[in-house]
Scaffold this motif. Structure first.
Motif, short mmCIF file in Angstrom:
data_model
loop_
_atom_site.label_atom_id
_atom_site.label_comp_id
_atom_site.label_asym_id
_atom_site.label_seq_id
_atom_site.Cartn_x
_atom_site.Cartn_y
_atom_site.Cartn_z
N LEU A 70 63.72 -42.46 20.27
CA LEU A 70 62.88 -43.73 20.43
C LEU A 70 62.66 -44.14 21.85
O LEU A 70 63.59 -43.91 22.49
N ILE A 129 63.36 -48.13 7.37
CA ILE A 129 64.85 -48.69 8.05
C ILE A 129 65.83 -48.95 6.94
O ILE A 129 66.47 -49.50 7.00
N LYS A 158 62.74 -42.03 10.14
CA LYS A 158 63.67 -43.22 10.30
C LYS A 158 64.80 -42.90 11.37
O LYS A 158 65.05 -41.96 12.27
N PRO A 159 65.43 -44.29 11.27
CA PRO A 159 66.52 -43.97 12.61
C PRO A 159 67.68 -43.10 12.26
O PRO A 159 68.04 -43.28 10.98
N THR A 180 64.26 -54.07 13.75
CA THR A 180 64.19 -53.72 12.60
C THR A 180 63.07 -54.35 11.81
O THR A 180 62.68 -53.85 10.60
N ILE A 236 67.16 -51.45 17.10
CA ILE A 236 67.27 -50.10 17.36
C ILE A 236 67.02 -49.96 18.70
O ILE A 236 65.63 -50.19 19.37
N TYR A 291 76.66 -41.84 15.60
CA TYR A 291 75.97 -41.33 14.78
C TYR A 291 76.48 -40.70 13.37
O TYR A 291 77.88 -40.21 13.67
N LEU A 293 59.06 -46.94 11.13
CA LEU A 293 60.16 -46.16 10.79
C LEU A 293 60.50 -46.86 9.26
O LEU A 293 60.32 -48.23 8.98
N HIS A 311 67.76 -43.94 20.80
CA HIS A 311 68.11 -43.49 19.47
C HIS A 311 67.45 -42.32 18.95
O HIS A 311 66.16 -42.19 18.97
N ILE A 368 65.75 -40.27 16.20
CA ILE A 368 64.73 -40.33 14.93
C ILE A 368 64.88 -38.94 14.37
O ILE A 368 64.76 -37.93 14.55
N ALA A 408 57.53 -47.85 16.22
CA ALA A 408 58.30 -46.93 17.08
C ALA A 408 57.47 -45.67 17.58
O ALA A 408 56.69 -45.21 17.28
#
Length: 134
Positions: free
Chosen positions: A86, A38, A62-63, A92, A46, A73, A36, A50, A52, A97
């Motif tokens: 995820l 980050i 990315k998250p 991180t 994370i 969010y 990812l 979560h 993605i 992931a």
């Protein structure tokens, strides 16, 4: 001594007690997982469940960004799409992931409320089922 490096990692502890609760049934993940990006993501952990996202121009995963208070969010950034969920809690510092693309997610155990984005996530990821504990 020059020429030697310590290749062992220090012991780490991550609280991942909800991982198997939030990911109820992982039927398919992106093969090999993804690293990812980050950049700009505040928390150091994370959590499993979560959302993605993927930047369409670069293909980077990315998250999903969080709102300024890091409790919900934020908005899906322009030029990004929802990519998956995820599978396991990660740091991180090592953002490697597993991303589920087909399976069942327990929305009650998700790290952040999906209320504001659930409809869009369901449309983008039709092979994911979002449910609550039974």
């Amino acid at each position: 001594m020059a020429g030697y490096a310590n290749l062992s990692n220090p012991d780490e502890s991550i609280l991942s007690e909800k991982d198997s609760i939030v990911i109820m049934n992982n039927l398919e993940s992106i093969k090999g997982g993804k690293t990812l990006d980050i950049t700009g993501f505040g928390p150091t952990i994370i959590k499993a469940g979560h959302v993605i996202i993927r930047e369409t121009a670069t293909g980077l995963f990315k998250p999903m960004p969080l709102a300024t208070n890091d409790t919900v969010y934020g908005s899906l950034p322009s030029g990004h799409t929802y990519a998956g969920i995820l599978v396991a809690t990660i740091r991180t510092a090592k953002p490697f992931a597993g991303i589920m693309i087909r399976g069942t997610v327990n929305i009650v155990a998700s790290p952040f409320s999906l209320t504001s984005i659930l409809s869009a996530v369901k449309t983008a990821l039709p092979q994911l089922i979002f449910t609550a504990d039974e």
